[in-house]
Design an enzyme around this catalytic site. Structure first.
Site, PDB file in Angstrom:
ATOM      1  N   GLU A  11      -5.136-110.455   3.152  1.00 25.53           N
ATOM      2  CA  GLU A  11      -5.147-108.991   3.245  1.00 25.53           C
ATOM      3  C   GLU A  11      -4.121-108.325   2.338  1.00 25.53           C
ATOM      4  O   GLU A  11      -3.413-107.407   2.748  1.00 25.53           O
ATOM      5  CB  GLU A  11      -4.931-108.580   4.711  1.00 25.53           C
TER       6      GLU A  11
HETATM    7  N1  IFG Z   1      -6.431-110.361  10.517  1.00 29.80           N
HETATM    8  C1  IFG Z   1      -5.068-110.607   9.987  1.00 29.80           C
HETATM    9  C2  IFG Z   1      -4.026-111.000  11.005  1.00 29.80           C
HETATM   10  C3  IFG Z   1      -4.212-110.318  12.352  1.00 29.80           C
HETATM   11  C4  IFG Z   1      -5.632-110.509  12.829  1.00 29.80           C
HETATM   12  C5  IFG Z   1      -5.800-110.008  14.245  1.00 29.80           C
HETATM   13  C6  IFG Z   1      -5.848-112.821   9.310  1.00 29.80           C
HETATM   14  C7  IFG Z   1      -5.747-113.969   8.323  1.00 29.80           C
HETATM   15  C8  IFG Z   1      -6.543-109.815  11.872  1.00 29.80           C
HETATM   16  N2  IFG Z   1      -5.154-111.696   8.994  1.00 29.80           N
HETATM   17  O1  IFG Z   1      -6.497-112.959  10.308  1.00 29.80           O
HETATM   18  O2  IFG Z   1      -2.743-110.674  10.494  1.00 29.80           O
HETATM   19  O3  IFG Z   1      -3.873-108.952  12.298  1.00 29.80           O
HETATM   20  O4  IFG Z   1      -7.018-110.442  14.805  1.00 29.80           O
END
Ligand code: IFG
Length: 523
Positions: free
Chosen positions: A335
């Site tokens: 992200e």
């Molecule tokens: N995606 C984000 C996490 C977390 C997650 C919560 C990944 C690799 C959503 N990144 O999953 O930091 O916020 O469900």
């Protein structure tokens, strides 16, 4: 005539005495079919007879080194907790096993490093393995043979186990879970408890998400403000926290004693607000942002073209790498929505070199596959099948963490208070009923290092919360990682899961009582 009557009376009396003595001295022997093994072993065969564990039982270790002897103590502890006995471990150099539990470490290529044979006969119990690790995995299976009272630490007098032969070995090399200690911080004791949960179900990796926007959780001596400032808070604004390097080493050792490897993650270049707030020089504009206590993602990035950034990364990776015996260092990479694509690729390429210079392999979330992955580095699939394919096309292995299946921070259903739902609701059957080798088109068993269930903690604040979200879904993940695919199906699994309820209750674990499981604990 009288003589016949006398003979009849004598034989009847003898039979009665035999029955009475045998039944009252013979504790009720549980049936193998009454037991619940999760993960299900590769092979279980029932044999004739039973073995009685009595106060005179010892654990004899043949050809065992110190590590094997100390691991055998787990076995003795499980028995002693169940019975009040004082079973001891004795290193011996022969097979005097009658009435005892015999641990035999052999040099046998046909037995997997984590594999074992557990054999219960009327004469003794034997555990054959090629390593202390195999012995430890066998000990978890043995533990699941013990009565429920064992978990309540009630002192049974003596108890019997049904004769059987169990031959077992893991399907995948990497069977893990992740605990996010950044969004909400959890102290050493909670992490040790989490490790105990993983160990009981033969999982062998714990990925600790040590840094993110909301908190930096591990002491870095060359950059002290990362914890002094960046560790101060957490989601919701509460007091954060961090591990000193000494505390982190305590966690690493505790895990190692249970044959679990710690994988530290420093998420970068995104998810770095806590670091950016701690050191203005790490920011593109030289200005440190405020600490962040919300739940948004994708708004932060390290300054990927400033040399100070790579000095920072080098210092962090060096200090942490010295604390871990494991071969993997997780560099995050997810992200990075405000990092330009070329800058992201440049950064990920350089960071992998830094990690390699400390003789570690990098794991990264699947976005790292858009960069040039060094040989031996691993992509952790969580959302993008395209990235998974990119990784495999580069010859990389995958750890599968499908967010729609085993993100343990997902709600069970729309009534679940804890957790999030962006990846959908995940009931117990959905978390279990999938085959890693068929999840992504073009990705088969040979591309998969293993599976890992992440627990993100934006909404998770206590051990009770952790228990509610990981139990019972983590048992299913453990089975997916360990057991042969051919032995797995939801119907028979949920029957075995139902039988686990008594033990979970006995240990006061706050587990989710899914309506999809016929739990057989007396409410
Ligand atoms: N995606 C984000 C996490 C977390 C997650 C919560 C990944 C690799 C959503 N990144 O999953 O930091 O916020 O469900």
């Amino acid at each position: 005539m009288i003589k016949n009557k006398l003979m009849q009376w004598l034989s009847y009396t003898f039979m009665l005495i035999t029955f009475i003595t045998s039944s009252c001295s013979k504790p009720d022997i549980p049936q193998l079919s009454d037991m619940s093994f999760i993960p299900i072993p590769a092979e279980i065969t029932s044999d004739e007879g039973f073995f009685i564990i009595g106060s005179g039982t010892s654990v004899l270790v043949i050809n065992g080194n110190d590590e094997v002897v100390s691991t055998a103590n787990f076995l003795a502890d499980y028995i002693n907790q169940a019975t009040g006995f004082s079973v001891v471990v004795k290193p011996v150099d022969n097979r005097s096993g009658k009435g005892n539990i015999v641990v035999n470490i052999v040099n046998d290529e046909s037995i997997h490093r984590e594999g074992y044979e557990l054999k219960v006969s009327s004469a003794n119990i034997t555990i054959t393995a090629t390593s202390a690790e195999g012995l430890f995995r066998a000990s978890q299976t043995f533990r699941q043979m013990l009565p429920c009272s064992a978990e309540r630490k009630e002192k049974a007098t003596r108890f019997g186990l049904p004769a059987c032969t169990i031959k077992d070995y893991p399907r995948f090399a990497y069977r893990g879970a992740m605990l996010d200690v950044s969004r909400h911080f959890f102290g050493v004791d909670v992490v040790k408890q989490f490790i105990d949960y993983l160990a009981e179900y033969k999982m062998n990796y714990l990925h600790l998400h040590l840094s993110d926007d909301q908190g930096w959780r591990i002491e870095i001596k060359s950059w002290p403000n990362l914890t002094a400032h960046g560790g101060k808070t957490q989601v919701g604004g509460g007091e954060g926290g961090f591990y000193t390097q000494e505390q982190f080493s305590e966690i690493v050792q505790y895990a190692k004693d249970r044959f679990i490897t710690i994988v530290p993650e420093i998420d970068m270049p995104g998810h770095t607000n806590a670091a950016l707030a701690s050191y203005p020089e790490l920011n593109e504009n030289g200005i440190a942002p405020e600490l962040y206590t919300g739940m948004e993602v994708g708004f932060s990035t390290l300054a990927t073209r400033k040399e100070i950034t790579y000095q920072f990364v080098d210092d962090v990776v060096r200090e942490i790498s010295r604390l871990i015996p494991g071969e993997y260092f997780h560099i995050g990479g997810d992200e990075s929505h405000v990092t330009k694509k070329d800058d992201y690729i440049y950064f990920i390429n350089r960071v992998q070199e830094i990690v390699a210079s400390y003789r570690k392999k990098s794991i990264g979330w699947d976005e790292i596959a858009t960069a040039n992955m060094l040989p031996g580095n691993v992509a952790q699939f969580w959302a993008s099948t395209e990235n998974a394919q990119l990784a495999v096309n580069q010859g990389a292995k995958l750890i599968l963490s499908p967010s729609s299946r085993i993100y343990l921070d997902m709600k069970y259903d729309s009534t679940t208070v804890l957790g999030l739902n962006w990846a959908g609701y995940i009931e117990v059957d959905k978390a279990y009923d999938w085959n890693p080798a068929q999840l992504i088109p073009g990705i088969d068993e040979t591309h998969i290092l293993g599976v890992e269930a992440p627990l993100w903690t934006e909404t998770v604040e206590t051990l009770d919360d952790i228990q509610y979200l990981i139990f019972p879904r983590i048992l299913g993940v453990a089975e997916i990682g360990w057991s042969p695919e051919g032995l797995r199906n939801w119907e028979t699994y949920q029957e075995r899961l139902a039988k686990q309820a008594e033990k979970l209750k006995a240990r006061n674990i706050n587990f989710y009582k899914s309506p999809l499981v016929q739990w057989n604990c007396k409410e």
